[in-house]
Motif scaffolding. Structure first.
Motif, PDB file in Angstrom:
ATOM      1  N   ARG A 225       0.572  -4.496  -9.505  1.00  0.00           N
ATOM      2  CA  ARG A 225      -0.978  -4.936  -8.948  1.00  0.00           C
ATOM      3  C   ARG A 225      -1.268  -3.994  -7.948  1.00  0.00           C
ATOM      4  O   ARG A 225      -0.840  -3.772  -7.043  1.00  0.00           O
ATOM      5  CB  ARG A 225      -0.673  -6.420  -8.208  1.00  0.00           C
ATOM      6  CG  ARG A 225      -0.161  -7.417  -9.292  1.00  0.00           C
ATOM      7  CD  ARG A 225      -0.309  -8.840  -8.477  1.00  0.00           C
ATOM      8  NE  ARG A 225      -0.075  -9.786  -9.321  1.00  0.00           N
ATOM      9  CZ  ARG A 225       1.162 -10.661  -9.338  1.00  0.00           C
ATOM     10  NH1 ARG A 225       1.927 -10.526  -8.455  1.00  0.00           N
ATOM     11  NH2 ARG A 225       1.308 -11.398 -10.311  1.00  0.00           N
ATOM     12  N   LYS A 226      -2.563  -3.296  -8.215  1.00  0.00           N
ATOM     13  CA  LYS A 226      -3.144  -2.604  -7.393  1.00  0.00           C
ATOM     14  C   LYS A 226      -3.620  -3.059  -6.315  1.00  0.00           C
ATOM     15  O   LYS A 226      -4.181  -4.013  -6.449  1.00  0.00           O
ATOM     16  CB  LYS A 226      -4.166  -1.562  -8.082  1.00  0.00           C
ATOM     17  CG  LYS A 226      -3.545  -0.788  -9.324  1.00  0.00           C
ATOM     18  CD  LYS A 226      -4.210   0.719  -9.543  1.00  0.00           C
ATOM     19  CE  LYS A 226      -3.869   1.182 -10.716  1.00  0.00           C
ATOM     20  NZ  LYS A 226      -2.520   2.034 -10.448  1.00  0.00           N
ATOM     21  N   ASN A 227      -3.633  -2.528  -5.159  1.00  0.00           N
ATOM     22  CA  ASN A 227      -4.273  -2.907  -3.857  1.00  0.00           C
ATOM     23  C   ASN A 227      -3.582  -4.274  -3.447  1.00  0.00           C
ATOM     24  O   ASN A 227      -4.546  -4.848  -2.944  1.00  0.00           O
ATOM     25  CB  ASN A 227      -5.946  -2.842  -3.993  1.00  0.00           C
ATOM     26  CG  ASN A 227      -6.059  -1.355  -4.358  1.00  0.00           C
ATOM     27  OD1 ASN A 227      -5.780  -0.519  -3.568  1.00  0.00           O
ATOM     28  ND2 ASN A 227      -7.227  -1.237  -5.570  1.00  0.00           N
ATOM     29  N   TYR A 228      -2.575  -4.484  -3.638  1.00  0.00           N
ATOM     30  CA  TYR A 228      -2.232  -5.908  -3.388  1.00  0.00           C
ATOM     31  C   TYR A 228      -1.602  -6.166  -1.839  1.00  0.00           C
ATOM     32  O   TYR A 228      -1.977  -7.236  -1.308  1.00  0.00           O
ATOM     33  CB  TYR A 228      -0.839  -6.155  -4.457  1.00  0.00           C
ATOM     34  CG  TYR A 228      -0.243  -7.575  -4.378  1.00  0.00           C
ATOM     35  CD1 TYR A 228      -0.979  -8.569  -4.931  1.00  0.00           C
ATOM     36  CD2 TYR A 228       0.794  -7.877  -3.725  1.00  0.00           C
ATOM     37  CE1 TYR A 228      -0.453 -10.012  -4.650  1.00  0.00           C
ATOM     38  CE2 TYR A 228       1.364  -9.205  -3.408  1.00  0.00           C
ATOM     39  CZ  TYR A 228       0.742  -9.999  -4.317  1.00  0.00           C
ATOM     40  OH  TYR A 228       0.904 -11.357  -4.068  1.00  0.00           O
ATOM     41  N   TYR A 229      -0.899  -5.573  -1.394  1.00  0.00           N
ATOM     42  CA  TYR A 229      -0.279  -5.415  -0.110  1.00  0.00           C
ATOM     43  C   TYR A 229      -1.109  -4.845   0.953  1.00  0.00           C
ATOM     44  O   TYR A 229      -1.521  -3.791   0.533  1.00  0.00           O
ATOM     45  CB  TYR A 229       1.106  -4.875  -0.177  1.00  0.00           C
ATOM     46  CG  TYR A 229       2.292  -5.592  -0.471  1.00  0.00           C
ATOM     47  CD1 TYR A 229       2.896  -6.949  -0.126  1.00  0.00           C
ATOM     48  CD2 TYR A 229       2.858  -4.945  -1.779  1.00  0.00           C
ATOM     49  CE1 TYR A 229       3.749  -7.488  -0.744  1.00  0.00           C
ATOM     50  CE2 TYR A 229       3.795  -5.939  -2.441  1.00  0.00           C
ATOM     51  CZ  TYR A 229       4.301  -7.055  -1.831  1.00  0.00           C
ATOM     52  OH  TYR A 229       5.133  -7.523  -2.651  1.00  0.00           O
ATOM     53  N   GLN A 230      -1.323  -5.622   2.247  1.00  0.00           N
ATOM     54  CA  GLN A 230      -2.078  -4.937   3.321  1.00  0.00           C
ATOM     55  C   GLN A 230      -1.244  -3.742   3.848  1.00  0.00           C
ATOM     56  O   GLN A 230       0.157  -3.861   3.882  1.00  0.00           O
ATOM     57  CB  GLN A 230      -2.291  -5.903   4.111  1.00  0.00           C
ATOM     58  CG  GLN A 230      -3.131  -5.417   5.491  1.00  0.00           C
ATOM     59  CD  GLN A 230      -3.338  -6.657   6.457  1.00  0.00           C
ATOM     60  OE1 GLN A 230      -3.219  -7.589   6.143  1.00  0.00           O
ATOM     61  NE2 GLN A 230      -3.871  -6.186   7.623  1.00  0.00           N
ATOM     62  N   THR A 231      -1.831  -2.566   4.366  1.00  0.00           N
ATOM     63  CA  THR A 231      -1.204  -1.514   4.913  1.00  0.00           C
ATOM     64  C   THR A 231      -1.873  -1.296   6.056  1.00  0.00           C
ATOM     65  O   THR A 231      -3.206  -1.791   6.502  1.00  0.00           O
ATOM     66  CB  THR A 231      -0.954  -0.463   4.372  1.00  0.00           C
ATOM     67  OG1 THR A 231      -2.109   0.378   4.080  1.00  0.00           O
ATOM     68  CG2 THR A 231      -0.300  -0.566   3.042  1.00  0.00           C
ATOM     69  N   ALA A 232      -1.405  -0.352   7.145  1.00  0.00           N
ATOM     70  CA  ALA A 232      -2.300  -0.049   8.383  1.00  0.00           C
ATOM     71  C   ALA A 232      -3.696   0.819   7.860  1.00  0.00           C
ATOM     72  O   ALA A 232      -4.550   0.737   8.678  1.00  0.00           O
ATOM     73  CB  ALA A 232      -1.376   0.817   9.186  1.00  0.00           C
TER      74      ALA A 232
END
Length: 152
Positions: free
Chosen positions: A130-137
């Motif tokens: 799943r692209k762009n699924y998790y938030q990162t800094a």
């Protein structure tokens, strides 16, 4: 020692969650995982004092023959000692034996190569992403989708 946790254990889970994850679940989200279709397993170690201390947990949601590993967390001070392997192996086997689970699904941050290696070691295969699924800094990160099937 691994045992089932109850909602009364959320207070012990929260500090581990906060220490282990950059984007931890809230107390309310952890508490919501004690419903009818959830199983929460805790891994305890015995301290020198003789008391046992929670060092990790695994949260599964299940329906019929499928389970999803929603969260697994080992206290950073206890990581690297095989506890994640022990907790996953035991909890999945318990679900197979007691809830007739035939497949376990999970998703993991693409950057979490240690977890992906552990899941491979335990027999999980990659099913997709799943692209762009998790938030990162700095934005978003891909989730790797994995599953493990058990003989029925």
């Amino acid at each position: 020692m691994i045992k089932s946790l109850t909602i009364a254990d959320v207070g012990s889970m929260l500090p581990i969650e906060n220490a282990a994850h950059v984007y931890p679940w809230s107390e309310a989200v952890l508490a919501s995982c004690f419903g009818e279709r959830y199983r929460v397993f805790g891994l305890f170690i015995e301290e020198e004092s003789g008391h046992s201390q929670l060092v990790g947990y695994a949260i599964y949601q299940y329906l019929f023959e499928e389970a999803t590993l929603m969260n697994i967390c080992i206290n950073p001070s206890a990581q690297g000692r095989g506890f994640g392997n022990t907790l996953l192996s035991h909890s999945m086997q318990t679900l197979v034996d007691k809830a007739a689970i035939e497949v376990v699904f999970l998703e993991v941050r693409q950057s979490n190569q240690a977890a992906i290696a552990l899941y491979h070691k335990l027999g999980f295969s990659i099913d997709g992403e799943r692209k762009n699924y998790y938030q990162t800094a700095s934005g978003r990160e891909t989730a790797v989708l994995m599953s493990k099937r058990f003989a029925s």
